[in-house]
Motif scaffolding. Structure first.
Motif, PDB file in Angstrom:
ATOM      1  N   ARG A   1       0.623   3.203  10.670  1.00  0.00           N
ATOM      2  CA  ARG A   1       0.202   2.718  11.148  1.00  0.00           C
ATOM      3  C   ARG A   1      -0.295   1.436  11.151  1.00  0.00           C
ATOM      4  O   ARG A   1       0.086   0.354  12.113  1.00  0.00           O
ATOM      5  CB  ARG A   1      -0.817   3.857  11.924  1.00  0.00           C
ATOM      6  CG  ARG A   1      -1.061   5.448  12.398  1.00  0.00           C
ATOM      7  CD  ARG A   1      -0.276   5.321  13.221  1.00  0.00           C
ATOM      8  NE  ARG A   1       0.269   7.343  13.385  1.00  0.00           N
ATOM      9  CZ  ARG A   1       0.721   6.906  13.676  1.00  0.00           C
ATOM     10  NH1 ARG A   1       2.256   6.745  12.658  1.00  0.00           N
ATOM     11  NH2 ARG A   1       1.200   8.899  13.573  1.00  0.00           N
ATOM     12  N   GLY A   2      -0.739   0.875  10.241  1.00  0.00           N
ATOM     13  CA  GLY A   2      -1.804  -0.376  10.402  1.00  0.00           C
ATOM     14  C   GLY A   2       0.238  -1.172  10.041  1.00  0.00           C
ATOM     15  O   GLY A   2       0.497  -2.134  11.109  1.00  0.00           O
TER      16      GLY A   2
ATOM     17  N   GLY B   1       0.867  -1.061  -0.019  1.00  0.00           N
ATOM     18  CA  GLY B   1      -0.052   0.079  -0.579  1.00  0.00           C
ATOM     19  C   GLY B   1       1.036   1.648  -0.265  1.00  0.00           C
ATOM     20  O   GLY B   1       0.674   2.225  -0.605  1.00  0.00           O
ATOM     21  N   ILE B   2       2.425   1.179   1.107  1.00  0.00           N
ATOM     22  CA  ILE B   2       2.736   2.461   0.643  1.00  0.00           C
ATOM     23  C   ILE B   2       3.630   2.519  -0.551  1.00  0.00           C
ATOM     24  O   ILE B   2       3.293   3.885  -1.314  1.00  0.00           O
ATOM     25  CB  ILE B   2       4.024   2.353   1.937  1.00  0.00           C
ATOM     26  CG1 ILE B   2       3.140   2.732   3.739  1.00  0.00           C
ATOM     27  CG2 ILE B   2       4.563   3.480   1.744  1.00  0.00           C
ATOM     28  CD1 ILE B   2       4.190   2.240   4.207  1.00  0.00           C
TER      29      ILE B   2
ATOM     30  N   PHE C   1      -1.689  11.215   1.288  1.00  0.00           N
ATOM     31  CA  PHE C   1      -1.063  11.874   2.537  1.00  0.00           C
ATOM     32  C   PHE C   1      -2.439  11.309   3.540  1.00  0.00           C
ATOM     33  O   PHE C   1      -1.798  10.292   4.838  1.00  0.00           O
ATOM     34  CB  PHE C   1      -0.927  13.069   2.828  1.00  0.00           C
ATOM     35  CG  PHE C   1       0.378  13.570   1.998  1.00  0.00           C
ATOM     36  CD1 PHE C   1       1.043  12.557   1.902  1.00  0.00           C
ATOM     37  CD2 PHE C   1       0.624  14.714   2.373  1.00  0.00           C
ATOM     38  CE1 PHE C   1       2.380  13.531   1.457  1.00  0.00           C
ATOM     39  CE2 PHE C   1       1.362  16.233   1.640  1.00  0.00           C
ATOM     40  CZ  PHE C   1       2.807  14.765   1.265  1.00  0.00           C
ATOM     41  N   SER C   2      -3.289  11.141   3.775  1.00  0.00           N
ATOM     42  CA  SER C   2      -4.289  10.251   4.695  1.00  0.00           C
ATOM     43  C   SER C   2      -4.131   9.659   4.610  1.00  0.00           C
ATOM     44  O   SER C   2      -3.689   8.280   6.608  1.00  0.00           O
ATOM     45  CB  SER C   2      -5.828  10.577   4.913  1.00  0.00           C
ATOM     46  OG  SER C   2      -6.280  10.346   3.307  1.00  0.00           O
ATOM     47  N   ASP C   3      -3.603   8.329   3.232  1.00  0.00           N
ATOM     48  CA  ASP C   3      -4.095   7.219   3.070  1.00  0.00           C
ATOM     49  C   ASP C   3      -2.578   6.492   4.060  1.00  0.00           C
ATOM     50  O   ASP C   3      -2.637   5.354   3.979  1.00  0.00           O
ATOM     51  CB  ASP C   3      -4.043   6.541   1.811  1.00  0.00           C
ATOM     52  CG  ASP C   3      -5.278   6.760   1.458  1.00  0.00           C
ATOM     53  OD1 ASP C   3      -6.117   7.019   2.340  1.00  0.00           O
ATOM     54  OD2 ASP C   3      -5.711   6.794   0.131  1.00  0.00           O
ATOM     55  N   LEU C   4      -1.301   7.107   3.363  1.00  0.00           N
ATOM     56  CA  LEU C   4      -0.254   6.961   4.299  1.00  0.00           C
ATOM     57  C   LEU C   4      -0.027   6.956   5.097  1.00  0.00           C
ATOM     58  O   LEU C   4      -0.050   5.891   5.981  1.00  0.00           O
ATOM     59  CB  LEU C   4       0.427   7.661   3.241  1.00  0.00           C
ATOM     60  CG  LEU C   4       2.395   7.773   3.873  1.00  0.00           C
ATOM     61  CD1 LEU C   4       2.776   6.393   3.305  1.00  0.00           C
ATOM     62  CD2 LEU C   4       2.912   9.048   3.640  1.00  0.00           C
ATOM     63  N   ILE C   5      -0.923   7.703   6.152  1.00  0.00           N
ATOM     64  CA  ILE C   5      -0.755   7.955   7.230  1.00  0.00           C
ATOM     65  C   ILE C   5      -1.622   6.308   8.252  1.00  0.00           C
ATOM     66  O   ILE C   5      -0.811   6.065   9.605  1.00  0.00           O
ATOM     67  CB  ILE C   5      -1.546   8.917   8.458  1.00  0.00           C
ATOM     68  CG1 ILE C   5      -0.835   9.959   8.104  1.00  0.00           C
ATOM     69  CG2 ILE C   5      -1.375   8.250  10.011  1.00  0.00           C
ATOM     70  CD1 ILE C   5      -1.340  11.514   8.872  1.00  0.00           C
TER      71      ILE C   5
ATOM     72  N   THR D   1      -5.567   2.544  -6.150  1.00  0.00           N
ATOM     73  CA  THR D   1      -5.845   2.022  -4.813  1.00  0.00           C
ATOM     74  C   THR D   1      -5.595   1.120  -4.366  1.00  0.00           C
ATOM     75  O   THR D   1      -6.159  -0.027  -5.207  1.00  0.00           O
ATOM     76  CB  THR D   1      -6.882   2.497  -4.138  1.00  0.00           C
ATOM     77  OG1 THR D   1      -8.064   2.260  -4.897  1.00  0.00           O
ATOM     78  CG2 THR D   1      -6.606   4.410  -3.905  1.00  0.00           C
ATOM     79  N   LEU D   2      -5.383   0.785  -3.004  1.00  0.00           N
ATOM     80  CA  LEU D   2      -4.967  -0.900  -2.981  1.00  0.00           C
ATOM     81  C   LEU D   2      -6.078  -2.028  -2.612  1.00  0.00           C
ATOM     82  O   LEU D   2      -6.745  -1.189  -1.982  1.00  0.00           O
ATOM     83  CB  LEU D   2      -4.007  -1.283  -2.255  1.00  0.00           C
ATOM     84  CG  LEU D   2      -3.105  -3.068  -1.530  1.00  0.00           C
ATOM     85  CD1 LEU D   2      -2.718  -2.467  -3.340  1.00  0.00           C
ATOM     86  CD2 LEU D   2      -2.238  -2.320  -1.050  1.00  0.00           C
TER      87      LEU D   2
END
Length: 393
Positions: A368-369, A18-19, A360-364, A38-39
């Protein structure tokens, strides 16, 4: 506990993918025509036994990243001031044929003409395609459209006032063009027919000193008489075999009022033109090539082909801002502004549809995951070490 390590490892693998996908989207935020992805996540198979009507001890074995989902939403259109930059406002992609003969599709219309007069994609020199009369794909080429051939004069117009109190009037430098674009200055001599025919004038057309035709024009109350406002002659320029049919038109912008011996009647225009060279190329909203020449004339060329997909699964990204047929059907060829196809916007480029704030929000979330999955692996490892330590004691 070993299962916990494998589950944590599946999280590490999926979130790292995902990253990577977010990094690719962010890197292409300024790539024309780029479509973000998107993944897609899914839970892995469950194991264990469950009693009837209950969950029992069934447990999942982690997470899997199935693949990416292509977001084909249109990006913002930005003006470039280059007429060969093109974007599609609505549905559809431009059709390209690469040097291997394979078809590719793109929303990034960054085109130009090569030395052979063929419309190409600037990024990889692939050929932009048009549809012929039978619906087949062909290269967009200028062919014989680089030069606009000359056209002979057919109508000569005049403007001004022919003094009704004068007895004669000579109009010099009435320039007409032959079929090769050559200029021939003619002279028109007008002689009043008063008092026998008040308001009427005899017109003699001369090429130098040679009379090439005559006619009569008439006025009533200062305005041209419709039936006597035009003179038809046949003119064969010296050294040529083809006669030019000419109409000398006094029906508009011409009057005949008394003004002493002063007349302002003069040659106004003619409809022929000389040969012109190509000075500008552009396309209209239907994707039709519009050519402008140095002689002020315009011409239309081929019409660009567009491809439309029924589902995002019908196309695959292949790099260089291009897509290819995924082999699942659902592709349809057509022209701009037809049913289901958008309009072509010349002088514009479609930007990437990547939303940086969302990335950027998806990156956070992915970060965290990944951290949580890493903590699971670390914790399970510590528990196994403690177990081994207890076993050793």
């Amino acid at each position: 506990m070993l299962d916990s390590i494998f589950i944590g490892m599946s999280g590490l693998d999926s979130f790292s993918k995902g990253i990577k996908l977010i990094g690719n989207n962010t890197a292409n935020m300024n790539t024309p025509g780029y479509k973000g992805s998107t993944l897609q996540f899914g839970d892995l198979m469950y194991s264990g036994h469950a009693p009837a009507g209950g969950e029992g001890d069934r447990a999942g074995t982690g997470v899997n990243a199935f693949g990416s989902y292509l977001n084909l939403k249109a990006g913002e259109l930005r003006q470039t001031e280059n007429g060969m930059d093109m974007a599609v406002d609505g549905g559809g992609l431009f059709v390209l044929r690469n040097t291997d003969g394979h078809l590719r599709y793109t929303r990034a219309g960054q085109f130009d003409f090569d030395l052979q007069g063929r419309l190409i994609n600037r990024n990889d020199q692939s050929h932009v395609q048009a549809l012929d009369g039978e619906g087949g794909l062909v290269d967009v080429v200028l062919n014989d459209l680089r030069v606009n051939p000359p056209a002979a004069s057919k109508r000569v117009a005049f403007r001004g006032n022919l003094s009704s109190s004068a007895t004669d009037q000579t109009i010099s430098n009435v320039n007409v063009l032959d079929a090769q674009g050559g200029t021939h200055p003619l002279t028109v001599k007008l002689t009043s027919q008063s008092p026998d025919k008040v308001g009427y004038w005899k017109a003699s057309v001369l090429d130098g000193t040679v009379e090439i035709g005559t006619g009569e024009i008439g006025f009533k109350d200062g305005s041209p008489i419709a039936a006597a406002a035009k003179i038809n002659i046949s003119y064969t320029p010296a050294g040529q075999d083809t006669a030019l049919p000419l109409v000398l038109d006094f029906s508009t912008e011409v009057t005949s009022f008394a003004s002493g011996n002063l007349s302002t009647l003069a040659f106004a225009s003619q409809d022929g033109f000389q040969a012109g060279t190509l000075s500008k190329t552009a396309v209209d909203e239907t994707g039709t090539l519009v050519l402008t020449y140095s002689n002020g004339q315009t011409a239309k060329g081929q019409k660009l082909a567009l491809m439309r997909y029924e589902s995002p699964e019908a196309v695959l990204q292949v790099g260089n801002n291009q897509f290819e047929d995924a082999g699942r059907g659902g592709l349809r060829l057509g022209h701009a502004q037809e049913s289901g196809f958008g309009a072509v916007k010349a002088g514009y480029i479609e930007l990437s549809n990547v939303d940086l704030s969302k990335e950027f929000s998806d990156l956070i979330i992915m970060q965290r995951g990944y951290q949580a999955s890493s903590q699971i692996v670390s914790t399970a490892n510590e528990m196994i070490q403690q177990l081994f330590s207890m076993r050793g004691k």
